[in-house]
Enzyme design. Sequence first.
Site, PDB file in Angstrom:
ATOM      1  N   HIS A  83       0.834  -1.208   0.000  1.00 59.02           N
ATOM      2  CA  HIS A  83       0.000   0.000   0.000  1.00 59.02           C
ATOM      3  C   HIS A  83       0.871   1.262   0.000  1.00 59.02           C
ATOM      4  CE1 HIS A  83      -3.667   2.329   1.127  1.00 59.02           C
ATOM      5  NE2 HIS A  83      -2.777   3.098   1.732  1.00 59.02           N
ATOM      6  N   GLU A  84       1.797   1.331   0.932  1.00 56.53           N
ATOM      7  CA  GLU A  84       2.620   2.544   1.038  1.00 56.53           C
ATOM      8  C   GLU A  84       3.506   2.701  -0.190  1.00 56.53           C
ATOM      9  OE1 GLU A  84       1.509   4.381   3.286  1.00 56.53           O
ATOM     10  OE2 GLU A  84       0.495   2.784   4.402  1.00 56.53           O
ATOM     11  N   GLU A 132      -6.393   7.319  -1.393  1.00 58.23           N
ATOM     12  CA  GLU A 132      -6.566   6.166  -0.498  1.00 58.23           C
ATOM     13  C   GLU A 132      -7.425   5.059  -1.116  1.00 58.23           C
ATOM     14  OE1 GLU A 132      -4.607   5.693   1.668  1.00 58.23           O
ATOM     15  OE2 GLU A 132      -3.862   7.658   2.300  1.00 58.23           O
TER      16      GLU A 132
HETATM   17  N1  TRP Z   1      -1.605   7.985   4.330  1.00 63.42           N
HETATM   18  C1  TRP Z   1      -1.522   6.941   5.319  1.00 63.42           C
HETATM   19  C2  TRP Z   1      -1.930   5.672   4.592  1.00 63.42           C
HETATM   20  O1  TRP Z   1      -1.156   5.066   3.956  1.00 63.42           O
HETATM   21  C3  TRP Z   1      -2.436   7.203   6.480  1.00 63.42           C
HETATM   22  C4  TRP Z   1      -1.834   7.808   7.697  1.00 63.42           C
HETATM   23  C5  TRP Z   1      -0.719   7.425   8.311  1.00 63.42           C
HETATM   24  C6  TRP Z   1      -2.359   8.838   8.514  1.00 63.42           C
HETATM   25  N2  TRP Z   1      -0.533   8.149   9.458  1.00 63.42           N
HETATM   26  C7  TRP Z   1      -1.524   9.013   9.592  1.00 63.42           C
HETATM   27  C8  TRP Z   1      -3.463   9.614   8.438  1.00 63.42           C
HETATM   28  C9  TRP Z   1      -1.784   9.925  10.606  1.00 63.42           C
HETATM   29  C10 TRP Z   1      -3.735  10.531   9.421  1.00 63.42           C
HETATM   30  C11 TRP Z   1      -2.901  10.684  10.491  1.00 63.42           C
HETATM   31  O2  TRP Z   1      -3.041   5.309   4.478  1.00 63.42           O
HETATM   32 ZN    ZN Z   2      -2.895   5.074   2.179  1.00 61.91          ZN
END
Ligand code: TRP
Ligand code: ZN
Length: 884
Positions: free
Chosen positions: A305-306, A328
């Site tokens: 995912h990342e 997302e």
């Molecule tokens: N973008 C991250 C994901 O891969 C989500 C995320 C990670 C996040 N840490 C966070 C969102 C802290 C809000 C706050 O989905």
């Molecule tokens: Zn994400």
Amino acid sequence: MLRPNQDQVTRLSDYRPTDFRLATVDMRVQLFAEQADVLTLLTLERRDGSVAGADLVLDGDELTLVSLTLDGAPLDTARYDATPQGLTIRGLPDKGSFTLAIETRLQPQLNTKLMGLYRSNGVWCTQCEAEGFRRITYFPDRPDVLATYRVRIEADKAEAPVLLSNGNPAEHGLMEGGRHFAVWDDPFPKPSYLFALVAGDLDRLGDHFTTMSGRRVALDIYTEKGRAHEALYAMDALKRSMVWDEKRFGREYDLDVFSIVAISDFNMGAMENKGLNVFNHKYVLLDPETATDGDYAGVETVIAHEYFHNWTGNRITCRDWFQLCLKEGLTVYRDQEFSADERSAAVKRIASVRGLTAHQFPEDQGPLQHPVRPSEYKEISNFYTATIYDKGAELVRMIATIVGEKGFRAGMDLYFERHDGDAATIEDFLACFVDATGADLTQFARWYSQAGTPVLKVAEQYDADRGELTLTLSQNLAQGPAGTGTLPLHIPVRFGLVGANGHDIEPVARVGDGGTVTEDVIHLRGAETTVVFEGLGERPYVSILRDFSAPVALRTTQRESDRLALARLDGNPFNRWRALSDLVGEVLQAATIEARGGGEVRLDPAIADALIATGLDETLEPALRAQALSLPSEADIARLLGENVDPDAIHTARRAVVTAIAQRGEKQFIPLFESLVDRAPFSPDAASAGRRALSSVLLDFLLAASNSPDRAAEQYRAADNMTEQLTALTLLCHRFPEDAATRDALADFYRRFEGNALVIDKWFSLQATAPSATALQTVRGLAGHPAFRLANPNRARALIGAFAAGNQVGFNRADGAGYAFVAEMIQALDELNPQIAARIATAFRSWRCFESVRREKARAVLAQLIEKKNLSTDLKDIVERSLR
Ligand code: TRP
Ligand code: ZN
């Protein structure tokens, strides 16, 4: 605009670009034991067409300004206002670029919100999505402000030999007094939420990857000291993700290095910062002795995912946070497809749909309901939801169904080509599929703005004389608390007509107004349509909504014998599973109503036999058979009932049904269970995991049939892997809480794994989810355990989160003590970490579905909570919306 403040609403309709353009960001971060000094140089320019003379307004959050200069000269204090929440500067030049130098001072060691710069186990790290960068420096902290960054980090070399930021390494060197520095250059313009910095004494697992065009990329995973070897599987998953994205989407990695850092205090799963992903260590570290099959699958999914965000999120980002599903939902779709390709597509789809119905459906059907693209929010952190992520992924999947596989790839190619470097919107995304394929997605777009789960009804009628089957499909979307409208949606309904031999037949179809039909998809567009299939020799079995082709609640009038036939014959494995699961779901609902009235729970033998037969069917892969045998959970049954829910009756009924199936199948389950004992050394591969999943569900049945803990106690002793050991311990604890074997095993487990936080989290969770009214005492006790730490998100989730969201009977005690306890813990947690407090509070969202006694207790607890002084914006928003 777009400036959320306490109690203030941010609206999509208020969007407008910034008055100033930001070109470059140059930072120097000096890390010391008691403070961090941050110097940020911003090169800005007034945007053409922006309001002349407008002030520059920068975001801040709990900041302290140390100094401020404009083009090198200190700025007169009359020219600006600095508060912890923002910095406003007046009288900036109308023409040409200028440079601001902003100095802030932070105390990362006191940052318990884990947003911005903080320390976790001595490691300095950052979390900036969504609005954390403003906790580091004053900044236009919004995703449509893209800039290139150059970052210099300075720290004590012994304390932080590793210094990392985004992009490629540029320089490093020694300084006086045992300090050193590193400079990182990120050539790709990015929004501030993708900024990251890490400094600490970390171990490294190094590897490399050669991309499809032959570029060599250094891959590094950083862990706490002595744990780098636990990142081997994560590294393997990363390389497989890189290969897959090249093959499936033609996407290549773009920097010289890709690093992952595993952190023990982290609010979510992981974060896709450009070139420097920061992970909750739960999704990196695996050891055969301490990780379950679920942990392996979780690491693989989150790593993928990342990584996939590098294109869907980073190279193309979101214009504003209303477009969050743009990155997302799309990235979840991509990681689901990756898992489907790497493991079993059918099993993956079943697991995803089970997750969607268990988590997203109740959200969409309760007070926290919101559309996949919301139009307003008070606190953006509360919108990292199952709706944005998982329903968002379903919308992408529907687009793929509508435009077909080739059309989908063409649309994605166009998206990457057209929007690389952009901060894009949902409209931009949809236009790519329209332009690449000619499809009309105007009506489909309503899925993004209308909240709620549509009900899809399918009625069938067979005319034997004419050999014609008529399907009548209708849709209905109720107006919910979000009030976002109920217009008919474009619903792609994948289907098949199954003949007596199990093969699909493909007759000629005529379709009425309100729909169209292709080979295997009915496109329902109107409130209702009919489809007539002609020239049939016999009445086929109608397999509808194959692979769950749309996120709807399906209601059919199909007779039981047809559904049993589909459970046996359907060529679509997903629908085989669903036919069974729906039948069992109905049995469980009826049993609950029976149990509530004090009656005998009755089991339909045909359904029980179908379930047992599927579990034993050697032609199916074990993971699929395990899914078939895993009955709907207590929470699933509550959702199916929808109102007047009594969790005690659900628990009694479910136990009775499991026991009845177990007694009926015991003679066949025992040899199967014994045949599944793995004598080979542990391997986490999908096939082995599937066998363990089947063995686990069989163990539950065998314990029910024998009403003895012996098999579980024996498995606990003999297990050579965490999956089998944890299954045994969980079943002991949930089925035989008072037994000496359970007490011994719990104590033994704690002693063995005391040093490993991720395993001790499991120990907390399995006790928190024991389905009994006495679980509350246990959880209270565990909250006082020396190893419990409210400030660690994983630990708080493992105990309080697991109890609130995963213990129907315990949390929803009729005396309201479960609600009161969780509210008390949430308040304490809110002082430390509002994001986690708000997340755990969402467990209250289904309170209106309970019978009146519990409903009133829950309402009262929420009403008291909202009156408390000093609630965070996060928690207040959730409680407020839960009460609406
Ligand atoms: N973008 C991250 C994901 O891969 C989500 C995320 C990670 C996040 N840490 C966070 C969102 C802290 C809000 C706050 O989905
Ligand atoms: Zn994400």
